[in-house]
Scaffold this motif. Sequence first.
Motif, PDB file in Angstrom:
ATOM      1  N   ARG A  31      27.765   7.271  12.567  1.00 39.12           N
ATOM      2  CA  ARG A  31      28.549   8.186  14.013  1.00 39.12           C
ATOM      3  C   ARG A  31      28.647   9.727  13.168  1.00 39.12           C
ATOM      4  NH1 ARG A  31      31.559   6.338  18.807  1.00 39.12           N
ATOM      5  NH2 ARG A  31      33.017   6.688  18.384  1.00 39.12           N
ATOM      6  N   PHE A  32      29.113  11.032  13.685  1.00 36.21           N
ATOM      7  CA  PHE A  32      29.168  11.663  13.223  1.00 36.21           C
ATOM      8  C   PHE A  32      30.001  13.043  14.704  1.00 36.21           C
ATOM      9  CE2 PHE A  32      24.747  12.050  13.656  1.00 36.21           C
ATOM     10  CZ  PHE A  32      24.068  13.067  14.179  1.00 36.21           C
ATOM     11  N   LEU A  33      30.341  13.788  14.660  1.00 29.35           N
ATOM     12  CA  LEU A  33      31.236  14.945  15.409  1.00 29.35           C
ATOM     13  C   LEU A  33      30.703  16.212  14.668  1.00 29.35           C
ATOM     14  CD1 LEU A  33      34.981  14.963  15.635  1.00 29.35           C
ATOM     15  CD2 LEU A  33      32.474  14.874  17.541  1.00 29.35           C
ATOM     16  N   VAL A  34      30.025  16.637  15.757  1.00 30.90           N
ATOM     17  CA  VAL A  34      29.822  18.139  15.336  1.00 30.90           C
ATOM     18  C   VAL A  34      29.641  18.757  15.970  1.00 30.90           C
ATOM     19  CG1 VAL A  34      27.545  19.224  15.744  1.00 30.90           C
ATOM     20  CG2 VAL A  34      27.184  16.919  15.251  1.00 30.90           C
ATOM     21  N   ASP A  35      30.660  19.849  15.402  1.00 35.42           N
ATOM     22  CA  ASP A  35      31.527  21.285  16.010  1.00 35.42           C
ATOM     23  C   ASP A  35      32.386  21.322  16.157  1.00 35.42           C
ATOM     24  OD1 ASP A  35      32.227  23.720  16.658  1.00 35.42           O
ATOM     25  OD2 ASP A  35      30.930  23.702  18.387  1.00 35.42           O
ATOM     26  N   CYS A  36      33.734  20.312  15.955  1.00 41.48           N
ATOM     27  CA  CYS A  36      34.525  19.041  15.653  1.00 41.48           C
ATOM     28  C   CYS A  36      35.478  20.848  16.176  1.00 41.48           C
ATOM     29  CB  CYS A  36      35.407  18.550  14.848  1.00 41.48           C
ATOM     30  SG  CYS A  36      37.367  17.772  15.732  1.00 41.48           S
ATOM     31  N   GLY A  37      35.467  21.668  17.599  1.00 44.67           N
ATOM     32  CA  GLY A  37      35.978  23.275  17.058  1.00 44.67           C
ATOM     33  C   GLY A  37      37.541  23.233  17.374  1.00 44.67           C
ATOM     34  N   MET A  38      38.354  24.167  17.230  1.00 47.67           N
ATOM     35  CA  MET A  38      39.940  24.167  18.065  1.00 47.67           C
ATOM     36  C   MET A  38      39.384  25.252  19.309  1.00 47.67           C
ATOM     37  SD  MET A  38      41.897  24.856  14.667  1.00 47.67           S
ATOM     38  CE  MET A  38      43.174  24.692  14.920  1.00 47.67           C
ATOM     39  N   PHE A  39      40.601  25.260  19.683  1.00 48.34           N
ATOM     40  CA  PHE A  39      40.420  25.896  21.313  1.00 48.34           C
ATOM     41  C   PHE A  39      41.519  27.346  20.564  1.00 48.34           C
ATOM     42  CE2 PHE A  39      40.625  21.474  23.172  1.00 48.34           C
ATOM     43  CZ  PHE A  39      39.543  21.842  24.103  1.00 48.34           C
ATOM     44  N   GLN A  40      41.085  28.238  21.491  1.00 53.93           N
ATOM     45  CA  GLN A  40      41.248  29.616  21.281  1.00 53.93           C
ATOM     46  C   GLN A  40      41.943  30.754  22.599  1.00 53.93           C
ATOM     47  OE1 GLN A  40      39.165  31.694  18.854  1.00 53.93           O
ATOM     48  NE2 GLN A  40      38.382  30.543  17.261  1.00 53.93           N
ATOM     49  N   GLY A  41      43.185  31.197  22.360  1.00 54.06           N
ATOM     50  CA  GLY A  41      43.151  32.322  23.769  1.00 54.06           C
ATOM     51  C   GLY A  41      44.471  31.215  24.156  1.00 54.06           C
ATOM     52  N   ALA A  42      44.408  32.061  25.522  1.00 54.74           N
ATOM     53  CA  ALA A  42      45.771  31.094  26.128  1.00 54.74           C
ATOM     54  C   ALA A  42      46.682  29.793  25.507  1.00 54.74           C
ATOM     55  CB  ALA A  42      45.723  31.057  27.287  1.00 54.74           C
ATOM     56  N   LYS A  43      47.794  30.045  25.469  1.00 52.72           N
ATOM     57  CA  LYS A  43      49.135  28.915  24.913  1.00 52.72           C
ATOM     58  C   LYS A  43      48.096  28.068  25.825  1.00 52.72           C
ATOM     59  CE  LYS A  43      53.765  27.644  23.654  1.00 52.72           C
ATOM     60  NZ  LYS A  43      54.908  28.129  24.123  1.00 52.72           N
ATOM     61  N   GLN A  44      48.300  27.868  26.584  1.00 51.87           N
ATOM     62  CA  GLN A  44      47.500  26.702  27.864  1.00 51.87           C
ATOM     63  C   GLN A  44      46.611  25.329  26.944  1.00 51.87           C
ATOM     64  OE1 GLN A  44      46.639  27.076  31.598  1.00 51.87           O
ATOM     65  NE2 GLN A  44      46.279  24.864  32.004  1.00 51.87           N
ATOM     66  N   LEU A  45      45.490  26.635  26.214  1.00 56.24           N
ATOM     67  CA  LEU A  45      44.283  26.018  25.761  1.00 56.24           C
ATOM     68  C   LEU A  45      44.076  25.922  25.042  1.00 56.24           C
ATOM     69  CD1 LEU A  45      41.539  28.324  27.080  1.00 56.24           C
ATOM     70  CD2 LEU A  45      41.874  26.009  27.552  1.00 56.24           C
ATOM     71  N   ARG A  46      45.374  26.752  23.605  1.00 54.89           N
ATOM     72  CA  ARG A  46      46.351  26.672  22.063  1.00 54.89           C
ATOM     73  C   ARG A  46      46.472  25.408  21.752  1.00 54.89           C
ATOM     74  NH1 ARG A  46      47.482  30.822  22.569  1.00 54.89           N
ATOM     75  NH2 ARG A  46      49.847  30.657  21.864  1.00 54.89           N
ATOM     76  N   LEU A  47      47.580  24.626  22.883  1.00 55.69           N
ATOM     77  CA  LEU A  47      48.288  23.417  22.821  1.00 55.69           C
ATOM     78  C   LEU A  47      47.183  22.222  22.869  1.00 55.69           C
ATOM     79  CD1 LEU A  47      51.073  24.296  24.694  1.00 55.69           C
ATOM     80  CD2 LEU A  47      51.297  24.204  22.661  1.00 55.69           C
ATOM     81  N   LEU A  48      45.861  22.421  23.498  1.00 57.87           N
ATOM     82  CA  LEU A  48      45.260  21.251  23.075  1.00 57.87           C
ATOM     83  C   LEU A  48      44.693  20.703  21.496  1.00 57.87           C
ATOM     84  CD1 LEU A  48      42.414  22.450  25.837  1.00 57.87           C
ATOM     85  CD2 LEU A  48      44.420  20.936  26.011  1.00 57.87           C
ATOM     86  N   ASN A  49      45.158  21.656  20.509  1.00 56.13           N
ATOM     87  CA  ASN A  49      44.531  21.547  19.430  1.00 56.13           C
ATOM     88  C   ASN A  49      45.628  20.219  18.461  1.00 56.13           C
ATOM     89  OD1 ASN A  49      42.385  23.655  19.314  1.00 56.13           O
ATOM     90  ND2 ASN A  49      43.979  25.099  18.838  1.00 56.13           N
ATOM     91  N   TRP A  50      46.726  19.860  19.657  1.00 57.93           N
ATOM     92  CA  TRP A  50      48.083  19.448  18.590  1.00 57.93           C
ATOM     93  C   TRP A  50      47.616  17.917  19.251  1.00 57.93           C
ATOM     94  CZ3 TRP A  50      50.178  21.539  14.894  1.00 57.93           C
ATOM     95  CH2 TRP A  50      50.128  22.628  13.815  1.00 57.93           C
ATOM     96  N   GLY A  51      46.473  17.403  20.303  1.00 57.11           N
ATOM     97  CA  GLY A  51      46.639  16.466  21.137  1.00 57.11           C
ATOM     98  C   GLY A  51      45.952  15.365  19.973  1.00 57.11           C
ATOM     99  N   SER A  52      45.268  14.249  20.288  1.00 54.79           N
ATOM    100  CA  SER A  52      44.637  13.515  19.214  1.00 54.79           C
ATOM    101  C   SER A  52      43.714  13.528  20.012  1.00 54.79           C
ATOM    102  CB  SER A  52      44.966  12.247  20.270  1.00 54.79           C
ATOM    103  OG  SER A  52      46.181  11.621  19.880  1.00 54.79           O
ATOM    104  N   LEU A  53      42.069  13.390  18.656  1.00 51.73           N
ATOM    105  CA  LEU A  53      40.998  14.355  19.105  1.00 51.73           C
ATOM    106  C   LEU A  53      40.255  12.204  20.132  1.00 51.73           C
ATOM    107  CD1 LEU A  53      39.612  13.887  15.288  1.00 51.73           C
ATOM    108  CD2 LEU A  53      39.556  15.464  17.025  1.00 51.73           C
ATOM    109  N   PRO A  54      39.747  12.729  20.522  1.00 45.66           N
ATOM    110  CA  PRO A  54      38.927  11.952  21.657  1.00 45.66           C
ATOM    111  C   PRO A  54      37.673  10.809  20.990  1.00 45.66           C
ATOM    112  CG  PRO A  54      37.595  13.652  21.371  1.00 45.66           C
ATOM    113  CD  PRO A  54      38.114  14.115  20.894  1.00 45.66           C
TER     114      PRO A  54
END
Length: 64
Positions: A31-54
């Motif tokens: 099992r592997f993740l491809v492109d474990c990207g970070m959210f950018q832009g509005a603060k509402q999106l950036r806050l998603l970077n601090w949540g748990s991985l799915p």
Amino acid sequence: MRRGPMAHLQFLGGAGTVTGSKYLVDTGKIRFLVDCGMFQGAKQLRLLNWGSLPVKPASLDHIF
């Protein structure tokens, strides 16, 4: 010719935005993740970077 089961591809992020994309590939053996990207832009999106991985990081063999 007999073929085994195909790999499963699951989209885990980035829907509705350009950033934050994540793709889980599960072949049944690895099992592997491809492109474990970070959210950018509005603060509402950036806050998603601090949540748990799915997925649990310990369940992954690789991250690309």
